[in-house]
Design a protein around this motif. Structure first.
Motif, PDB file in Angstrom:
ATOM      1  N   SER A  43      -3.239 -14.216  -5.119  1.00 36.83           N
ATOM      2  CA  SER A  43      -3.327 -15.075  -3.920  1.00 36.83           C
ATOM      3  C   SER A  43      -3.951 -14.297  -2.772  1.00 36.83           C
ATOM      4  CB  SER A  43      -1.940 -15.599  -3.532  1.00 36.83           C
ATOM      5  OG  SER A  43      -1.062 -14.526  -3.284  1.00 36.83           O
ATOM      6  N   LEU A  44      -4.445 -15.074  -1.804  1.00 37.16           N
ATOM      7  CA  LEU A  44      -5.003 -14.492  -0.572  1.00 37.16           C
ATOM      8  C   LEU A  44      -4.421 -15.267   0.607  1.00 37.16           C
ATOM      9  CD1 LEU A  44      -8.553 -13.302   0.205  1.00 37.16           C
ATOM     10  CD2 LEU A  44      -7.461 -14.892   1.789  1.00 37.16           C
ATOM     11  N   PHE A  45      -3.629 -14.584   1.426  1.00 37.11           N
ATOM     12  CA  PHE A  45      -3.081 -15.186   2.646  1.00 37.11           C
ATOM     13  C   PHE A  45      -3.963 -14.762   3.821  1.00 37.11           C
ATOM     14  CE2 PHE A  45       0.552 -15.585  -0.096  1.00 37.11           C
ATOM     15  CZ  PHE A  45       1.199 -16.736   0.359  1.00 37.11           C
ATOM     16  N   TRP A  46      -4.288 -15.721   4.703  1.00 37.66           N
ATOM     17  CA  TRP A  46      -5.157 -15.415   5.841  1.00 37.66           C
ATOM     18  C   TRP A  46      -4.667 -16.132   7.096  1.00 37.66           C
ATOM     19  CZ3 TRP A  46      -7.344 -19.534   8.335  1.00 37.66           C
ATOM     20  CH2 TRP A  46      -7.431 -20.728   7.623  1.00 37.66           C
ATOM     21  N   MET A  47      -5.047 -15.565   8.221  1.00 36.27           N
ATOM     22  CA  MET A  47      -4.769 -16.211   9.509  1.00 36.27           C
ATOM     23  C   MET A  47      -5.928 -15.911  10.463  1.00 36.27           C
ATOM     24  SD  MET A  47      -1.516 -15.999  12.090  1.00 36.27           S
ATOM     25  CE  MET A  47      -2.038 -14.539  12.939  1.00 36.27           C
ATOM     26  N   TRP A  48      -6.289 -16.920  11.246  1.00 36.68           N
ATOM     27  CA  TRP A  48      -7.361 -16.766  12.245  1.00 36.68           C
ATOM     28  C   TRP A  48      -6.839 -17.228  13.597  1.00 36.68           C
ATOM     29  CZ3 TRP A  48      -9.662 -20.164  15.613  1.00 36.68           C
ATOM     30  CH2 TRP A  48     -10.833 -19.727  16.244  1.00 36.68           C
ATOM     31  N   ILE A  49      -7.081 -16.416  14.633  1.00 32.10           N
ATOM     32  CA  ILE A  49      -6.701 -16.821  15.995  1.00 32.10           C
ATOM     33  C   ILE A  49      -7.903 -16.620  16.906  1.00 32.10           C
ATOM     34  CG2 ILE A  49      -4.250 -16.300  15.712  1.00 32.10           C
ATOM     35  CD1 ILE A  49      -4.748 -13.729  17.294  1.00 32.10           C
TER      36      ILE A  49
END
Length: 655
Positions: A647-653
């Motif tokens: 899996s690949l968890f990502w977050m963008w702000i």
């Protein structure tokens, strides 16, 4: 011989004297002709008058009484006094003005002329014997003076009664005259004069001191606020300046006009305000009508009206447009239940609908054509009467509440789910008790063992175990506090400027000791040597820690990679911000672990959700990450092909 020469000389001298006298007489006569002066003689001894020069005024050589008859009766007394004062020697010379009738015929209207006479007395033996008088006809002059005076009075009247303020200044800029309106505008001291404006030069006061040349002033017009504190002036004026030149371009006067537009300005502003209010009112009415129409369409409402005389029920779009109509028998057949009171009342509305009613029931989809299934409707009905109390029909609102009824069913299901959620929270508390008890037991147990150990290596190992469990307990408590903040909606974001490249490296070094699996490699992707950005570094570190901690729990072979980069939002259609720079920070954690099933991916960021209940954890970490992303107006997500696919968890702000 000598006697003859002397006599000739005398004759020549006498001739020269006579010629000189003749020339002087001719010059005098010519001057009299040019001036138009009459000359006459009053013979005091004979009491007669005769012309000496000029136009005959009465016929030559008349008696004094005849002469008097040509004089205007109103002027005769003063003329006689004038003659008597010369006759008795009171005056040697005198002047008199009188009116003379040039109509010698005695028929028709008198032809009065205004005459001016200047007379001197000739004396003999010490007594006046003749009066020599010159007479000048001043009729034209007096008439012109009257005309000028009348014209002057006319212009003075116009000047004084002008609807605007007028004033005249000398070429040097000093006030000469001002009319009534100007005196009122300028608050003169009196109706005649004013000390302030009489002492102030036009070229020295604003705005004329800036726009008028003293040597050659030109036309000027302005409309502005005029303030003269000395005269308590505070008015809006239209002011114009008009220099008046003669035919030789010599400045004669400076005319200044002023029109007080304070009231007009106030009226204009009020009219403008009223226009704006009317425009706003019209816009509000349009908005109200549009909102009403939108509200009725969005809430699936229609207005309707029953006409008893026509036996018809009409549906309206908005308030006026009829969209469909039914006779009462037909509309009655569309109701699923024919036994309801409202449905029965449609057979005899004059009796059944004579009071306000509300009905909730089902209808076949003839009125609402968006479906083929029976629809729930709510009908409000109000009777309508004429001035005599005779019932005309009824009107009201017809609303499709099928969605509302469906949502009520959904609400009941949500209530059931809430009860189940309460049960999950109870289970969470039980799990939490276990999660808290585990590190506490380890800390307490190994703390007791620590005192009995003598080997430094053993003590170091036990102290590391105690530290790890303390960190675990601290993270657990932080997760609980953060989850509480998310529950209340009070997520605190405190961005500060940091070198995120340095922070990222330090975070990587702090996380590396947590990886115990020998078959798993831990990588980092740090594309920048230095990166100064404004961000809540603690919150972002917490997100990365949660991502990596989960990856460590579920990865037993392969690798874990944590990284970041600057880029636009993954869900954005644009590639760069308006200034040409990447407009957000994208962090991720990639692993080759157990992966996430497709059906679980939609719930992975829910609170208390755990993919594997047998693995230690509270089920709050990813929910906290999502709360942070939402608070920053960012995005968060997971990419996984399914079970055992990693899996690949990502977050963008946004920055």
């Amino acid at each position: 011989m000598n006697h003859t020469i002397s006599e000739d000389t005398a004759n020549n001298q006498q001739k020269a004297i006579l010629e000189k006298l003749f020339d002087e007489q001719q010059a005098m006569l010519m001057a009299l002709d040019i001036s138009g002066i009459h000359v006459m003689c009053f013979d005091l001894q004979q009491n007669r008058v005769y012309d000496l020069h000029g136009k005959s005024m009465f016929g030559n050589n008349v008696g004094i009484e005849v002469y008097y008859s040509y004089i205007h009766p109103d002027d005769l007394e003063s003329f006689c006094t004038f003659i008597e004062r010369l006759k008795d020697g009171t005056d040697m010379e005198a002047e008199c003005r009188f009116r003379w009738n040039f109509n010698h015929t005695g028929t028709g209207d008198p032809d009065w002329h205004n005459m001016h006479t200047h007379a001197i007395a000739e004396y003999a033996d010490g007594k006046p014997v003749n009066l020599i008088a010159t007479l000048t006809d001043e009729t034209d002059t007096i008439q012109k003076e009257k005309e000028v005076e009348q014209l002057s009075e006319r212009y003075k009247t116009i000047f004084e009664n002008s609807i605007i303020g007028l004033s005249f200044y000398s070429p040097e800029g000093w006030l000469l005259d001002a009319n009534r309106i100007m005196r009122q505008i300028c608050n003169f001291d009196s109706e005649e004069s004013d000390g302030f404006f009489s002492s102030v030069n036009l070229f020295d006061v604003a705005p004329f001191n800036e726009v008028l040349s003293r040597d050659h002033p030109e036309e000027y017009w302005a409309c502005s606020l005029s303030v003269v504190p000395e005269k308590n002036m505070h008015v809006y004026l239209e002011i114009s300046v008009h220099p008046i030149y003669d035919e030789f371009r010599k400045l004669m006067y400076i005319a200044v006009s002023a029109h007080d537009v304070t009231e007009e300005r106030e009226m204009y502003l009020n009219v403008k305000k009223n226009d704006i209010k009317m425009q706003q009112l019209n816009e509000a009415i349009k908005n109200y009508e549009a909102e009403l129409r939108y509200m009725m369409e969005a809430s699936k409402m229609q207005t309707w009206r029953i006409s008893i005389n026509r036996d018809i029920l009409e549906f309206y779009s908005g308030l006026n447009t009829v969209v469909r109509s039914f006779n009462l028998k037909h509309i009655q057949e569309l109701f699923v239940s024919q036994e309801d009171e409202f449905v029965k009342a449609l057979s005899n509305p004059a009796e059944g609908l004579n009071k306000p009613k509300m009905y909730v029931g089902q209808m076949y989809p003839k009125v609402t054509r968006s479906t083929t299934e029976p629809q729930w409707v709510q009908i409000n009905c109000i009777p309508e009467f004429d001035e005599n109390g005779q019932m005309l029909g009824a009107f009201g609102v017809w609303r499709n509440i099928n969605d509302l009824m469906r949502k009520q069913d959904l609400l009941r299901r949500e209530e059931q789910r809430a009860r189940e959620s309460g049960q999950q929270k109870a289970l969470f508390l039980a799990n939490m008790t276990h999660e808290i008890r585990t590190p506490i037991n380890a800390i307490v147990g190994f703390s007791e063992v620590l005192a009995s150990l003598t080997s430094s290596e053993e003590k170091k190992e036990v102290m590391q175990i105690i530290k790890n469990n303390s960190d675990m307990l601290l993270r657990l408590m932080n997760d609980i506090l953060t989850a509480s903040s998310l529950e209340t909606g009070h997520v605190s974001i405190e961005p500060v400027e940091v070198d995120f490249a340095k922070t990222f490296n330090e975070l990587y070094e702090s996380l590396r000791p947590r990886l115990k699996e020998p078959g798993v490699e831990f990588f980092k992707d740090n594309p920048y040597n230095t990166l100064r950005i404004k961000i809540d570094a603690d919150r972002m570190s917490e997100v990365i820690i949660n991502f990596v901690t989960n990856a460590i729990k579920y990865t037993h072979q392969g690798h874990i990679r944590m990284g970041y980069r600057l880029q636009p939002s993954p869900n954005s259609q644009t590639t760069n911000s308006p200034n040409g720079q990447a407009n957000g920070l994208y962090v991720y954690c990639e692993d080759t672990g157990d992966g996430i099933a497709k059906e679980a991916q939609d719930k992975i960021f829910d609170r208390f959700f755990k993919v594997n209940d047998f693995i230690q954890g509270t089920g709050l970490g990813l929910a906290i990450c999502k709360g942070f992303a939402d608070a920053c107006h960012g995005d968060i997500g997971v990419i996984s092909e399914g079970k055992d696919k990693g899996s690949l968890f990502w977050m963008w702000i946004p920055l």
